[in-house]
Design an enzyme around this catalytic site. Structure first.
Site, mmCIF file in Angstrom:
data_model
loop_
_atom_site.group_PDB
_atom_site.id
_atom_site.type_symbol
_atom_site.label_atom_id
_atom_site.label_comp_id
_atom_site.label_asym_id
_atom_site.label_seq_id
_atom_site.Cartn_x
_atom_site.Cartn_y
_atom_site.Cartn_z
ATOM 1 N N GLN A 138 25.320 60.897 58.486
ATOM 2 C CA GLN A 138 23.961 59.990 59.324
ATOM 3 C C GLN A 138 23.679 58.751 58.419
ATOM 4 O O GLN A 138 23.939 58.591 57.447
ATOM 5 C CB GLN A 138 22.735 61.030 59.117
ATOM 6 C CG GLN A 138 22.617 62.039 60.263
ATOM 7 C CD GLN A 138 21.434 62.972 60.112
ATOM 8 O OE1 GLN A 138 21.243 63.777 59.738
ATOM 9 N NE2 GLN A 138 20.304 62.103 60.708
ATOM 10 N N HIS A 139 22.682 57.725 59.115
ATOM 11 C CA HIS A 139 22.143 56.715 58.530
ATOM 12 C C HIS A 139 22.881 55.564 58.128
ATOM 13 O O HIS A 139 22.310 54.456 57.842
ATOM 14 C CB HIS A 139 21.260 57.331 57.142
ATOM 15 C CG HIS A 139 20.402 58.219 57.285
ATOM 16 N ND1 HIS A 139 19.442 58.379 58.254
ATOM 17 C CD2 HIS A 139 20.292 59.633 56.514
ATOM 18 C CE1 HIS A 139 18.706 59.385 58.036
ATOM 19 N NE2 HIS A 139 19.295 60.125 56.987
ATOM 20 N N ASP A 147 25.896 64.435 61.282
ATOM 21 C CA ASP A 147 26.409 65.735 60.761
ATOM 22 C C ASP A 147 25.412 66.727 60.726
ATOM 23 O O ASP A 147 26.086 68.182 60.893
ATOM 24 C CB ASP A 147 27.212 65.260 59.258
ATOM 25 C CG ASP A 147 26.137 64.886 58.475
ATOM 26 O OD1 ASP A 147 24.755 64.516 58.924
ATOM 27 O OD2 ASP A 147 26.416 64.298 57.144
#
Length: 475
Positions: free
Chosen positions: A75-76, A232
């Site tokens: 992520q991110h 994820d």
């Protein structure tokens, strides 16, 4: 699904460390074959290396006869593209904390933590993409001027698989789960908050189209269906088959605590990130930067390996003789202390033993995650069972100590690649949906290993000592 022979689907886990690919039976979830390839270390990476790892992991015919594929990605991270669809700079990953001051500025500029929680369900920290956009605009303006579109790691890899290795400008897709970790897509409204992109970056940027949970992005030139993919943690939730009342504690590079919720959450303290999941529901989550690597660091300090650390930790009494570790070895995300370092408290000549240090490392790592579990409960999540996954979940000391720290029995699913399996399950769902069967396929995870509650009073004492040290060092 076809009855005469197996229908195959594939799931990809593109994580910080590696790319892992599993090929599963679409009806049962049975893993039939798998491949993997490593990524370089660090907190930034050129996305082309993810593509190289994907092609390496799927070499030698791994995807032969696969009918659908999906990607679960870390992520991110921030992937920036120019007007030709080319990568502008190496992607900044979730664990890159250089945007910590940008996060603080953005929180203040919108009106404080509650304003962010009400806007996008989360209060942005250095991990969030929106803060990395601000950092890029401030520190690399020449590169920022070239950026026309911003993607997440899973978006980029999904779109490149769909395009046969190329990315066309404006063709990127994402899903609501991963999009909810950007800081500029709202699980509450189901829409991008373009005003927050403009606040962070100074101008608008292109963003991927957000697909529904079982919606397909399209097909490859070879006819393989490409599903939406997800983040994820959302992939792991799919792979584990989470239902309401299930709380997952994942002990990988980072530590995460998350559970499925039927309504969006808005935690103004910023401890709980109010994410969406990959099924149309929500996935409130708490993340710590320090998990499995706390154990590897403790093993190095005590001159042993992880097996040896287990033996040392299990030979010490609960509470480690008063030795307490705040495991902020790489800074920390929860609590928001990006510049913090680890602290060893309560050290005396009497408790200065390798056994107590090993025990304190395990207890400290788990205490940080237990605080996260309390924060989820405060958001209305029930704790029917705790599932312990990730590399450090294989530690016998972790399994033995976790129930008393968490105050609940702990189930340890068999070690599988749950993010990749969840992505494969999503691929099967997209395939079924195309065939007119919209229900999420039922795949079951092996959750036979259960650790009983143990001594909750001892766990409360350990957590109390941990909390006192944390408040002393970081009031």
């Amino acid at each position: 699904m076809s009855a005469g022979r197996r229908t195959l689907v594939a799931g990809v886990d593109s994580s910080t460390q590696s790319t892992k690919v599993v090929v599963c039976d679409a009806d049962t979830g049975e893993v039939l074959r798998q491949g993997s390839a490593s990524h370089p270390g660090g907190t930034e990476i050129h996305p082309d290396l993810w593509w190289q790892a994907f092609t390496q992991a799927t070499a030698s015919g791994l995807l032969e006869q696969v009918q659908a594929i999906a990607v679960g990605g870390q992520q991110h991270g921030m992937v920036t593209l120019d007007d030709a669809g080319e990568v502008v700079r190496p992607a900044l990953l979730w664990n890159d904390t250089r945007s910590a001051s940008a996060a603080r500025d953005l929180v203040a500029e919108l009106g404080g933590p509650a304003a962010w929680a009400n806007a996008v369900g989360s209060v942005p920290l250095a991990a969030f993409t929106v803060t990395k956009l601000r950092w890029l605009a401030q520190h690399e303006p020449a590169l920022a001027n070239r950026v026309r579109e911003v993607l997440l790691p899973h978006d980029w890899l999904t779109t490149r698989i769909l395009g046969g290795g190329a990315i066309q400008p404006g063709a990127a897709v994402t899903d609501r789960g991963d999009a909810s970790g950007t800081g500029y897509w709202s699980p509450l409204s189901g829409q991008y908050r373009t005003d927050l992109i403009e606040l962070a970056f100074g101008r608008l940027l292109g963003t991927p189209r957000v697909l529904g949970p079982s919606e397909a992005a399209g097909e490859t030139t070879g006819g393989m269906l490409v599903a939406a993919g997800t983040g994820d943690n959302m992939g792991a939730a799919l792979g584990l088959g989470l239902e309401a009342g299930d709380v997952v504690v994942s002990l990988g590079t980072s530590g995460t605590v998350f559970g499925v919720h039927t309504a969006p959450t808005t935690d103004a303290t910023g401890v709980v990130a109010g994410f969406a999941d990959a099924t149309g529901r929500f996935l409130p989550l708490v993340c710590t930067l320090n998990a499995a690597r706390v154990l590897t660091a403790a093993a190095a300090m005590t001159g042993t390996d992880l097996v040896g650390l287990d033996r040392l930790a299990m030979s010490a009494e609960p509470g480690a003789g008063g030795l307490v570790l705040l495991p902020y070895l790489d800074g920390e995300r929860t609590p928001d202390l990006p510049d913090a370092t680890g602290t060893l408290g309560g050290l005396t000549r009497a408790n200065a033993t390798p056994q107590n240090l090993a025990r304190a490392a395990v207890e400290g790592m788990l205490c940080g995650l237990a605080d996260g579990m309390d924060a989820l409960r405060a958001q209305g999540l029930k704790t029917r069972r705790v599932l312990l996954i990730g590399g450090a979940a294989r530690s016998l000391a972790v399994q033995e100590i976790a129930p008393s720290i968490f105050g609940a029995p702990v189930t340890v699913p068999a070690p599988f690649e749950y993010v990749a399996i969840g992505a494969a399950r999503q691929a099967a769902w997209a395939l079924d949906t195309r065939a007119g069967k919209p229900d999420l396929p039922h795949w079951s995870a092996d959750t036979s290993a259960v650790r009983p509650l143990g001594d909750p009073a001892a766990g409360e004492r350990v957590r109390s000592a941990y909390g006192q040290l944390r408040e002393t060092v970081h009031p």
